[in-house]
Design a protein around this motif. Sequence first.
Motif, mmCIF file in Angstrom:
data_model
loop_
_atom_site.group_PDB
_atom_site.id
_atom_site.type_symbol
_atom_site.label_atom_id
_atom_site.label_comp_id
_atom_site.label_asym_id
_atom_site.label_seq_id
_atom_site.Cartn_x
_atom_site.Cartn_y
_atom_site.Cartn_z
ATOM 1 N N UNK A 80 0.842 -1.195 0.000
ATOM 2 C CA UNK A 80 0.000 0.000 0.000
ATOM 3 C C UNK A 80 0.882 1.251 0.000
ATOM 4 N N UNK A 81 1.947 1.201 0.815
ATOM 5 C CA UNK A 81 2.862 2.336 0.907
ATOM 6 C C UNK A 81 3.548 2.596 -0.434
ATOM 7 N N UNK A 82 3.938 1.472 -1.089
ATOM 8 C CA UNK A 82 4.592 1.616 -2.386
ATOM 9 C C UNK A 82 3.666 2.290 -3.391
ATOM 10 N N UNK A 83 2.408 1.860 -3.412
ATOM 11 C CA UNK A 83 1.460 2.459 -4.346
ATOM 12 C C UNK A 83 1.311 3.937 -4.037
ATOM 13 N N UNK A 84 1.211 4.259 -2.751
ATOM 14 C CA UNK A 84 1.087 5.663 -2.363
ATOM 15 C C UNK A 84 2.284 6.449 -2.864
ATOM 16 N N UNK A 85 3.491 5.861 -2.751
ATOM 17 C CA UNK A 85 4.713 6.537 -3.195
ATOM 18 C C UNK A 85 4.687 6.777 -4.693
ATOM 19 N N UNK A 86 4.182 5.781 -5.444
ATOM 20 C CA UNK A 86 4.119 5.954 -6.893
ATOM 21 C C UNK A 86 3.169 7.079 -7.264
ATOM 22 N N UNK A 87 2.055 7.114 -6.561
ATOM 23 C CA UNK A 87 1.095 8.179 -6.827
ATOM 24 C C UNK A 87 1.743 9.530 -6.596
ATOM 25 N N UNK A 88 2.507 9.647 -5.527
ATOM 26 C CA UNK A 88 3.154 10.909 -5.205
ATOM 27 C C UNK A 88 4.177 11.273 -6.283
ATOM 28 N N UNK A 89 4.948 10.288 -6.747
ATOM 29 C CA UNK A 89 5.956 10.566 -7.765
ATOM 30 C C UNK A 89 5.253 10.999 -9.057
ATOM 31 N N UNK A 90 4.151 10.327 -9.369
ATOM 32 C CA UNK A 90 3.398 10.697 -10.566
ATOM 33 C C UNK A 90 2.890 12.134 -10.450
#
Length: 289
Positions: A80-90
């Motif tokens: 979940x954290x990884x997905x959140x991080x990707x969203x932030x990078x996007x």
Amino acid sequence: MQAQANARQEPEARPPRGPTPEELAAKPPDGVCAECRGPSVAHMIYDVFKKRHRWIGPSRICDRCSDAVMGQERQKAEAKQRTAAQVQWARAGFPEDLGRWDFDQLWDASQAWKTGDDLARWQKAWQIVKTWHGHKGALILRGPVGTGKSALAAAAAKALFRLRSVQPVYLPVPDLNGALGLKNRSPDRDAARERLWRAPEAGLLVFDDLAVSKLFVDCQRYVGIAIARAQKEGKPMIITTNASLAQMAKRLARDDEHGRVTDRLAGSSTEVLVEGESFRCLRKTRGAA
Ligand SMILES: Nc1ncnc2c1ncn2[C@@H]1O[C@H](COP(=O)(O)OP(=O)(O)OP(=O)(O)O)[C@@H](O)[C@H]1O
Ligand SMILES: [Mg+2]
Ligand SMILES: [Zn+2]
């Protein structure tokens, strides 16, 4: 069993003595794990309030199954954290061909295209950019077209994002300038204005291609305000440009009449020359060959 009981003690609750034979004898019988049907055993703990050892359990599921469940929970949380991080990078808004780079990938890729002095020069630039760490005001990457300035900027932003969770915002100045130059009320124009206006809310501002061409009044104003605000709040900035500081000052002149913004930039930046062969040319000629 004894070792297991001790291993489960919290350090602050270390028992002052071992269990008495009576305390040991009070061990409840093993249960059956609801998950694996294997044995689920009781554990001895030291009750700090009653100052005696006592048994707890057996629990509904055994230690092994409970560890497995915890592992799954942890994996789920991490995913979940990884997905959140990707969203932030996007959210930073880098175009895909830039946003994919990190320092290691750039280093490896450079060796496929460059050799000798040309490679050594690029590696030196890479080194300085890599050790910038966002601490020393703005990072200015200066050089002719296609030398990899934007890619290095993206890698530096990604490093800060990964290591310090700094949220970058990507500001392609020529594109934003173009949008701000549009007549009428165009959604692109509003979006560009919004992007520049809100840029200082991000943790890192990346101005790509600042001062390549003459900027429209609105763009000058917004870029000037964003840089000034970032400076005031001590936020790191990355600027890629093919212009000298003097040329940059001229571009921002309207809203920086006394050159304060550019003076401060000059005084507190890390400047890196990214010169040598253009990756773009190398790719084109070699790709054609
Ligand atoms: N170290 C590298 N190894 C291989 N390819 C690279 C490397 N750095 C950049 N590139 C590629 O070379 C091209 C030009 O890079 P980039 O856009 O970063 O250059 P630039 O200096 O910003 O150019 P411009 O002045 O036109 O903005 C891009 O396609 C990029 O993906
Ligand atoms: Mg570029
Ligand atoms: Zn089990």
